[in-house]
Design a protein around this motif. Structure first.
Motif, PDB file in Angstrom:
ATOM      1  N   MET A   1     -57.502 -96.109  62.362  1.00 12.22           N
ATOM      2  CA  MET A   1     -56.746 -94.880  62.066  1.00 12.22           C
ATOM      3  C   MET A   1     -56.151 -95.044  60.943  1.00 12.22           C
ATOM      4  N   THR A   2     -56.050 -93.864  60.105  1.00 12.32           N
ATOM      5  CA  THR A   2     -55.241 -93.912  58.833  1.00 12.32           C
ATOM      6  C   THR A   2     -53.807 -93.842  59.156  1.00 12.32           C
ATOM      7  N   GLU A   3     -53.169 -94.744  58.470  1.00  7.81           N
ATOM      8  CA  GLU A   3     -51.661 -94.891  58.517  1.00  7.81           C
ATOM      9  C   GLU A   3     -51.026 -93.637  57.539  1.00  7.81           C
ATOM     10  N   ILE A   4     -49.952 -93.012  58.089  1.00  4.36           N
ATOM     11  CA  ILE A   4     -49.419 -92.045  57.525  1.00  4.36           C
ATOM     12  C   ILE A   4     -47.972 -92.222  57.714  1.00  4.36           C
ATOM     13  N   ASN A   5     -47.234 -91.643  56.654  1.00  9.59           N
ATOM     14  CA  ASN A   5     -45.804 -91.767  56.386  1.00  9.59           C
ATOM     15  C   ASN A   5     -45.348 -90.822  55.733  1.00  9.59           C
ATOM     16  N   GLU A   6     -44.034 -90.028  56.120  1.00  8.07           N
ATOM     17  CA  GLU A   6     -43.435 -88.987  55.304  1.00  8.07           C
ATOM     18  C   GLU A   6     -42.115 -89.341  54.842  1.00  8.07           C
ATOM     19  N   PHE A   7     -41.907 -88.937  53.634  1.00  4.75           N
ATOM     20  CA  PHE A   7     -40.409 -89.124  53.216  1.00  4.75           C
ATOM     21  C   PHE A   7     -40.003 -87.921  52.471  1.00  4.75           C
ATOM     22  N   THR A   8     -38.536 -87.513  52.765  1.00  8.48           N
ATOM     23  CA  THR A   8     -37.875 -86.325  52.096  1.00  8.48           C
ATOM     24  C   THR A   8     -36.961 -86.829  50.996  1.00  8.48           C
ATOM     25  N   PHE A   9     -37.197 -86.251  49.965  1.00  9.07           N
ATOM     26  CA  PHE A   9     -36.121 -86.639  48.757  1.00  9.07           C
ATOM     27  C   PHE A   9     -35.428 -85.152  48.246  1.00  9.07           C
ATOM     28  N   MET A  10     -34.204 -85.262  48.079  1.00  7.87           N
ATOM     29  CA  MET A  10     -33.418 -84.052  47.704  1.00  7.87           C
ATOM     30  C   MET A  10     -33.250 -84.270  46.427  1.00  7.87           C
ATOM     31  N   SER A  11     -33.721 -83.428  45.367  1.00  8.74           N
ATOM     32  CA  SER A  11     -33.500 -83.657  43.869  1.00  8.74           C
ATOM     33  C   SER A  11     -32.831 -82.611  43.537  1.00  8.74           C
ATOM     34  N   THR A  12     -31.583 -82.815  42.804  1.00  7.25           N
ATOM     35  CA  THR A  12     -30.688 -82.039  42.514  1.00  7.25           C
ATOM     36  C   THR A  12     -30.813 -81.579  40.954  1.00  7.25           C
ATOM     37  N   SER A  13     -31.505 -82.165  40.381  1.00  8.63           N
ATOM     38  CA  SER A  13     -31.622 -82.001  38.891  1.00  8.63           C
ATOM     39  C   SER A  13     -33.092 -82.308  38.347  1.00  8.63           C
ATOM     40  N   PRO A  14     -33.466 -81.880  37.267  1.00  9.63           N
ATOM     41  CA  PRO A  14     -34.714 -82.304  36.671  1.00  9.63           C
ATOM     42  C   PRO A  14     -34.653 -83.732  36.485  1.00  9.63           C
ATOM     43  N   ASP A  15     -33.458 -84.268  35.905  1.00 10.53           N
ATOM     44  CA  ASP A  15     -33.519 -85.757  35.821  1.00 10.53           C
ATOM     45  C   ASP A  15     -33.870 -86.407  36.909  1.00 10.53           C
ATOM     46  N   GLU A  16     -33.271 -86.234  38.224  1.00 11.39           N
ATOM     47  CA  GLU A  16     -33.490 -86.876  39.313  1.00 11.39           C
ATOM     48  C   GLU A  16     -35.016 -86.940  39.948  1.00 11.39           C
ATOM     49  N   THR A  17     -35.582 -85.665  39.511  1.00 11.68           N
ATOM     50  CA  THR A  17     -37.050 -85.704  39.810  1.00 11.68           C
ATOM     51  C   THR A  17     -37.862 -86.775  38.827  1.00 11.68           C
ATOM     52  N   ASN A  18     -37.120 -86.718  37.495  1.00 10.92           N
ATOM     53  CA  ASN A  18     -37.873 -87.481  36.434  1.00 10.92           C
ATOM     54  C   ASN A  18     -37.802 -88.918  36.753  1.00 10.92           C
ATOM     55  N   GLN A  19     -36.544 -89.421  37.165  1.00 15.01           N
ATOM     56  CA  GLN A  19     -36.536 -90.612  37.779  1.00 15.01           C
ATOM     57  C   GLN A  19     -37.356 -91.032  39.004  1.00 15.01           C
ATOM     58  N   LEU A  20     -37.633 -90.104  39.859  1.00 18.73           N
ATOM     59  CA  LEU A  20     -38.484 -90.751  41.231  1.00 18.73           C
ATOM     60  C   LEU A  20     -39.848 -90.871  40.413  1.00 18.73           C
ATOM     61  N   ALA A  21     -40.158 -89.974  39.690  1.00 19.04           N
ATOM     62  CA  ALA A  21     -41.466 -90.111  39.112  1.00 19.04           C
ATOM     63  C   ALA A  21     -41.657 -91.230  38.449  1.00 19.04           C
ATOM     64  N   ALA A  22     -40.775 -91.701  37.511  1.00 17.89           N
ATOM     65  CA  ALA A  22     -41.018 -92.824  36.499  1.00 17.89           C
ATOM     66  C   ALA A  22     -41.193 -94.135  37.432  1.00 17.89           C
ATOM     67  N   ARG A  23     -40.175 -94.152  38.378  1.00 21.00           N
ATOM     68  CA  ARG A  23     -40.172 -95.205  39.631  1.00 21.00           C
ATOM     69  C   ARG A  23     -41.401 -95.399  40.161  1.00 21.00           C
ATOM     70  N   LEU A  24     -42.171 -94.295  40.495  1.00 21.01           N
ATOM     71  CA  LEU A  24     -43.356 -94.118  41.085  1.00 21.01           C
ATOM     72  C   LEU A  24     -44.450 -94.829  40.330  1.00 21.01           C
ATOM     73  N   ALA A  25     -44.145 -94.144  38.863  1.00 20.72           N
ATOM     74  CA  ALA A  25     -45.372 -94.867  37.862  1.00 20.72           C
ATOM     75  C   ALA A  25     -45.509 -96.459  37.995  1.00 20.72           C
ATOM     76  N   THR A  26     -44.316 -97.003  38.253  1.00 28.48           N
ATOM     77  CA  THR A  26     -44.396 -98.401  38.008  1.00 28.48           C
ATOM     78  C   THR A  26     -45.089 -99.207  39.434  1.00 28.48           C
ATOM     79  N   LEU A  27     -45.300 -98.169  40.322  1.00 29.37           N
ATOM     80  CA  LEU A  27     -45.856 -98.827  41.526  1.00 29.37           C
ATOM     81  C   LEU A  27     -47.535 -98.576  41.694  1.00 29.37           C
ATOM     82  N   LEU A  28     -47.823 -97.995  40.698  1.00 36.04           N
ATOM     83  CA  LEU A  28     -49.283 -97.355  40.790  1.00 36.04           C
ATOM     84  C   LEU A  28     -50.213 -98.404  40.134  1.00 36.04           C
TER      85      LEU A  28
END
Ligand code: ADP
Ligand code: MG
Length: 156
Positions: A1-28
């Motif tokens: 069975m496929t393992e599934i997981n969900e997370f919610t992140f509240m971004s209050t500025s473009p910068d917070e979204t940018n940081q999340l994406a940049a961090r994700l990039a390092t894990l790919l």
């Protein structure tokens, strides 16, 4: 069975979204697939731009609406940026598989429009416009590799 997981992140500025994406990039790694969903102006392209920077791509990343697929090869990994909005829901096979299984990271904006052609495992990111500067970012990991990536991304 496929393992599934969900997370919610509240971004209050473009910068917070940018940081999340940049961090994700390092894990790919090569062959990773990210699906981006959200209304026009939600922040899909904003997210992709920061992901690209996080991969070390210096060229500016723009929405590829008219070309469907853009390739960036100057970073740690190639980035394949797709915006399939223009395809609508008419089936058109542009050889997506080769990208998904390829040597780079693939990001698909409006991915549900090519639902039949998507791989079984991916990270799906839904961005919801809450107000002018706030976005609710729902991150769904499909498959154990992506579950691990997201655990790492959201650990604190
Ligand atoms: P899409 O590709 O989903 O149509 P864009 O990334 O082109 O959307 O546009 C998103 C817009 O929303 C940008 O102008 C960005 O600066 C703005 N914005 C405001 N707040 C945020 C936030 N918290 N996260 C991401 N973008 C935000
Ligand atoms: Mg866009």
């Amino acid at each position: 069975m496929t393992e599934i997981n969900e997370f919610t992140f509240m971004s209050t500025s473009p910068d917070e979204t940018n940081q999340l994406a940049a961090r994700l990039a390092t894990l790919l790694e090569a062959g990773d697939v990210l699906l981006l969903e959200g209304d026009l102006g939600a922040g899909k392209t904003t997210f992709t731009k920061s992901l690209a920077k996080g991969l070390g791509i210096e060229r500016n990343v723009n929405s590829p609406t008219f070309t469907i697929i853009k390739e960036y090869k100057s970073g740690r990994l190639p980035l394949y940026h797709m915006d399939v909005y223009r395809l609508g829901d008419e089936f058109e096979d542009l050889g997506f598989d080769e990208y998904f299984e390829g040597d780079g990271v693939t990001v698909v904006e409006w991915a549900h429009l090519i639902e039949e052609q998507l791989p079984n495992e991916y990270i799906q990111i839904n961005i919801y416009h809450e107000n002018e500067t706030t976005r609710k970012i729902l991150v769904k990991a499909m498959g154990s590799r992506y579950v691990e990536i997201c655990k790492e991304l959201f650990k604190r």
